[in-house]
Scaffold this active site. Sequence first.
Site: not given
Length: 175
Positions: A9, A31-33, A122-125
């Site tokens: 994390d 996500g991370v944001d 690499t997530g939602v993008y």
Amino acid sequence: MDIHLVQGDITEQRVDAIVNAANTSLLGGGGVDGAIHRKGGPEILAECRQLRASTYGKGLPTGQAVATTAGRLPARWVIHTVGPVHSATEDRSALLASCFRESLRVADELGAHSVAFPAISTGVYHWPINDAARIAVRTVRETPASVRDVRFVLFDANAYAAFERAVGASDSSDR
């Protein structure tokens, strides 16, 4: 500069600066944001709102970076950068590389010696993890910076393995 890989994390990293894979609004997201804003507390959002009210009225452009407090995170700063959405028809790799270069530039301006990066875009993008890892590792290695410790903090085993391959490939090309 030393590069380390961590599976875990990013909000738990004790570093000078944590890089946030932000969206252009700078006002939090998923996500991370979302994790950084939730754990960091309202101080981060307050500074992001100030940035939107002044310098970044239209939002932070893709590939750029800006710093705020880290709020309640175990870091001094959060460096927000907006990664590009992956496209099968347009090469946006220069924008992804810019996220890492600009984040290191901001880290240098802050005097940060340790920085934790997520796997930006690499997530939602939907950026393919192997390509993102290759771009991230190469860019960090090629960017002159005073930062001594760069950590790529990867959420799962698949991302960790991709970055491990990228670091190994980069090590062998340095010889």
